[in-house]
Design a protein around this motif. Structure first.
Motif, mmCIF file in Angstrom:
data_model
loop_
_atom_site.group_PDB
_atom_site.id
_atom_site.type_symbol
_atom_site.label_atom_id
_atom_site.label_comp_id
_atom_site.label_asym_id
_atom_site.label_seq_id
_atom_site.Cartn_x
_atom_site.Cartn_y
_atom_site.Cartn_z
ATOM 1 N N VAL A 198 33.111 43.884 29.369
ATOM 2 C CA VAL A 198 34.240 44.012 30.284
ATOM 3 C C VAL A 198 34.041 43.100 31.486
ATOM 4 C CG1 VAL A 198 35.490 45.597 31.809
ATOM 5 C CG2 VAL A 198 34.713 46.379 29.572
ATOM 6 N N SER A 199 35.073 42.319 31.804
ATOM 7 C CA SER A 199 35.106 41.521 33.030
ATOM 8 C C SER A 199 35.925 42.308 34.035
ATOM 9 C CB SER A 199 35.796 40.174 32.798
ATOM 10 O OG SER A 199 35.021 39.359 31.967
ATOM 11 N N ASP A 200 35.337 42.583 35.192
ATOM 12 C CA ASP A 200 36.099 43.278 36.215
ATOM 13 C C ASP A 200 35.783 42.708 37.585
ATOM 14 O OD1 ASP A 200 33.556 44.295 36.296
ATOM 15 O OD2 ASP A 200 34.140 46.396 36.215
ATOM 16 N N GLY A 201 36.767 42.804 38.463
ATOM 17 C CA GLY A 201 36.616 42.252 39.795
ATOM 18 C C GLY A 201 37.949 42.256 40.503
ATOM 19 N N THR A 202 38.117 41.315 41.445
ATOM 20 C CA THR A 202 39.367 41.216 42.190
ATOM 21 C C THR A 202 39.870 39.781 42.219
ATOM 22 O OG1 THR A 202 38.169 40.969 44.261
ATOM 23 C CG2 THR A 202 38.889 43.192 43.701
ATOM 24 N N LEU A 203 41.188 39.652 42.317
ATOM 25 C CA LEU A 203 41.863 38.364 42.366
ATOM 26 C C LEU A 203 42.520 38.214 43.731
ATOM 27 C CD1 LEU A 203 44.194 36.786 39.776
ATOM 28 C CD2 LEU A 203 45.086 37.267 42.043
ATOM 29 N N THR A 204 42.350 37.043 44.332
ATOM 30 C CA THR A 204 43.082 36.677 45.537
ATOM 31 C C THR A 204 43.591 35.254 45.352
ATOM 32 O OG1 THR A 204 41.099 35.874 46.665
ATOM 33 C CG2 THR A 204 41.725 38.172 47.070
#
Length: 151
Positions: free
Chosen positions: A63-69
């Motif tokens: 799983v790739s998880d994180g945040t986008l800005t």
């Protein structure tokens, strides 16, 4: 008109099949976290809706998880200017979360200030694990053409 609609649907289906084959097919090139596509659609006034397609097939099943800005470069009053995430959203707005195995579409809204002429969008992915990923897109390439009306 019906024949044109069927032609467009077949073309869209072929594009979808090609996308999936490149991503998970037997001959798919292994790639880490990346922004496969960015689309921008005008909303009311200075607001824009964005849709990004994030992909990864390097860590199959992981799983790739994180945040986008995002940041947007352009001009205002004839001067170069770079708008950061807080300028495009509201102050201290968190990034848009993502979490996926192979691909995910991440959406949100942005607001451009009056008089700002955008030229380039920088999408920034900050994963929970691994290096930050930044990819840039020309504004004009990312903007969706208005839907064709007609009878």
């Amino acid at each position: 008109a019906q024949a044109l609609g069927a032609h467009v649907a077949r073309r869209d289906l072929r594009a979808d099949v090609a996308f999936y084959e490149r991503l998970v097919g037997a001959t798919a090139q292994r790639r880490g976290l990346s922004v496969h596509a960015l689309r921008l659609q005008p909303q009311n006034g200075p607001a824009w809706h964005f849709t990004t397609t994030l992909t990864q097939n390097l860590n199959r099943g992981g799983v790739s998880d994180g945040t986008l800005t995002m940041a947007i470069e352009g001009t205002r009053d004839g001067k170069l200017q770079k708008l950061g995430w807080d300028d495009l959203r509201q102050a201290n707005a968190p990034g848009v979360p993502y979490s996926f195995k192979y691909f995910q579409q991440v959406e949100g809204d942005l607001v451009l200030p009056p008089g700002f002429k955008p030229a380039r969008v920088i999408v920034r992915l900050v994963p929970q694990r691994g290096p930050v990923v930044e990819q840039s897109f020309a504004w004009n390439d990312a903007v969706l053409a208005p839907a064709a009306g007609g009878a």
